[in-house]
Write an enzyme that holds these catalytic residues in place. Sequence first.
Site, PDB file in Angstrom:
ATOM      1  N   LYS A   1      -0.340  44.113 -30.576  1.00 21.15           N
ATOM      2  CA  LYS A   1      -1.912  44.727 -31.243  1.00 21.15           C
ATOM      3  C   LYS A   1      -2.879  43.744 -29.916  1.00 21.15           C
ATOM      4  O   LYS A   1      -2.083  42.446 -30.063  1.00 21.15           O
ATOM      5  CB  LYS A   1      -2.614  44.962 -32.628  1.00 21.15           C
ATOM      6  CG  LYS A   1      -2.961  43.733 -33.408  1.00 21.15           C
ATOM      7  CD  LYS A   1      -3.414  43.887 -34.452  1.00 21.15           C
ATOM      8  CE  LYS A   1      -3.644  42.946 -35.937  1.00 21.15           C
ATOM      9  NZ  LYS A   1      -4.447  41.956 -35.140  1.00 21.15           N
TER      10      LYS A   1
ATOM     11  N   HIS B   1       9.447  33.949 -31.914  1.00 25.91           N
ATOM     12  CA  HIS B   1       9.644  33.683 -30.224  1.00 25.91           C
ATOM     13  C   HIS B   1       9.356  32.085 -30.235  1.00 25.91           C
ATOM     14  O   HIS B   1       9.975  31.377 -28.898  1.00 25.91           O
ATOM     15  CB  HIS B   1       8.157  33.737 -29.799  1.00 25.91           C
ATOM     16  CG  HIS B   1       8.096  35.458 -29.446  1.00 25.91           C
ATOM     17  ND1 HIS B   1       7.561  36.524 -30.695  1.00 25.91           N
ATOM     18  CD2 HIS B   1       7.399  35.657 -28.295  1.00 25.91           C
ATOM     19  CE1 HIS B   1       7.853  37.722 -30.058  1.00 25.91           C
ATOM     20  NE2 HIS B   1       7.833  36.845 -28.820  1.00 25.91           N
TER      21      HIS B   1
END
Lengths: 301, 194
Positions: free
Chosen positions: B103, B35
């Site tokens: 999550k 990322h």
Amino acid sequence: MLKLRDGIVELYKKVATSIPGDVEDALKTAYSNETEQLAKESLNIILQNIKIARTTARPICQDTGFPVFYVRVPKGLSHQLVRDMIIDATRIATDKIPLRPNAVDVITEKNTGDNIGEYFPIIYIEETDEQSLIIDLMLKGGGCENLGQTYKLPAAWSVECQAQSEKDATTLDLRRLAILAERDFDGVRKCVLDAVFKSQGKGCPPYTIGIAIGGAKDQVSFLSKKQLMRRILDIHPNTVIAELESKILNDVNSLGIGTAGLGGKTTAIGVKIAAVHRHPASYFVDISFSCWANRRGRLIW
Amino acid sequence: MNLNTPLTREDVLSLKVGDIVSINGLIVTGRDKIHKFLAHEMPDKKDIPFALEGAIIYHCGPIIRKVDGAYKLIAAGPTTSMRVEMYEADVIKTYGIRGIIGKGGMGEKTLNAMKECGCVYLHTISGAATYLADRIKQVRDVWKKEEFGAPEAMWLIEIEDFPVIVTMDAYGNSLHSDIEKVSLENLRRILQNE
């Protein structure tokens, strides 16, 4: 001594691929008590996962964690020898089980690939009068490790919802709460509730929560994490602390964060507190979290 | 409900918070380093070996082993998504990502980017790493393995009946922020009932 090394590899295998019976029982109880659909389905998948990991001897979670060793050696046994055995065993276990390589060099940013690095794994050794060598291992997940907090009391702060979408602009004042924590057990309770509220579902609840009160800064971090090694049904010998553990557990479970943070009745399955003498000037409260996969085990040699 | 990858805008718009969905097809993994790299370096689409248009990024750092010359995922549950909050909006916008599996949920910046571009957040069960690895049929390819290490590389994987819950949709709804609000109200009640 090769046998000891192999014993530590076996300990790694047991801890990585299975959940202690008391933790699994607590998760089954949480499943039975749950009425919220998403939490119930999540607990169902968690319990299935535990079974698959056990029968296929694969790690419960891909994050096989930060290995933390608490070792008690009988008089005369070399600490250095035990360290060397643990390091050898770690290298073998990483390849054999396998464990995920988690040791990253902060200077080069390279993963060492074998879970060996500076102070990696973490090894605490003390000498005791006992005849046996006792090796306790915890595989501490990174997600829950990130949620740990240290508080210095007295303190005042405010808690607010991070999400502030446009549709809630009018209720902004309802989403902020001032907290005043004094130097007493009520202040401790407020610290824990603050830490759990901030954690939400980020560290894989239902959590086991370790707390340390008093001491010095380095001591409380060590002690709060060490409480995660206690069994879920373990009751603190001091009744005042035992009562505080039970009250905090009850309060945490009233927050409604629930399994995986999707809402529900069980946000934590256990709260374990260590209380040690403090300096008149200091009042530390340290909180460590374990994800539902509280992986711990013991080797007696 | 079943969905096949790559996702279209229509697929995404058909999903609402609370939906339980089963995903099939190719997805990519990506966590902290990927990322940071995608958001800062902004590599050209032609320099990335996988098509990210309509793709799902799974926040996962798996345990991988090579068996008979082929990679196999041993354990592959989700990692905490919030750590990449500062990058995700740019990644969604630049590469046309339509889904994130992770999550714990993400923040307002990502929620806004999802609404703007047509993307959803799909929550899967934390720690259920063997259960989820069993729904990964094949490892197809990998990118940046040497540079970032196996857990942080981008793995192209094929999933079948992969269970997820829509917890942030393209309409600006977030179950995570709803739960946060409810828990703040509960916290207020607990602290005031002295």
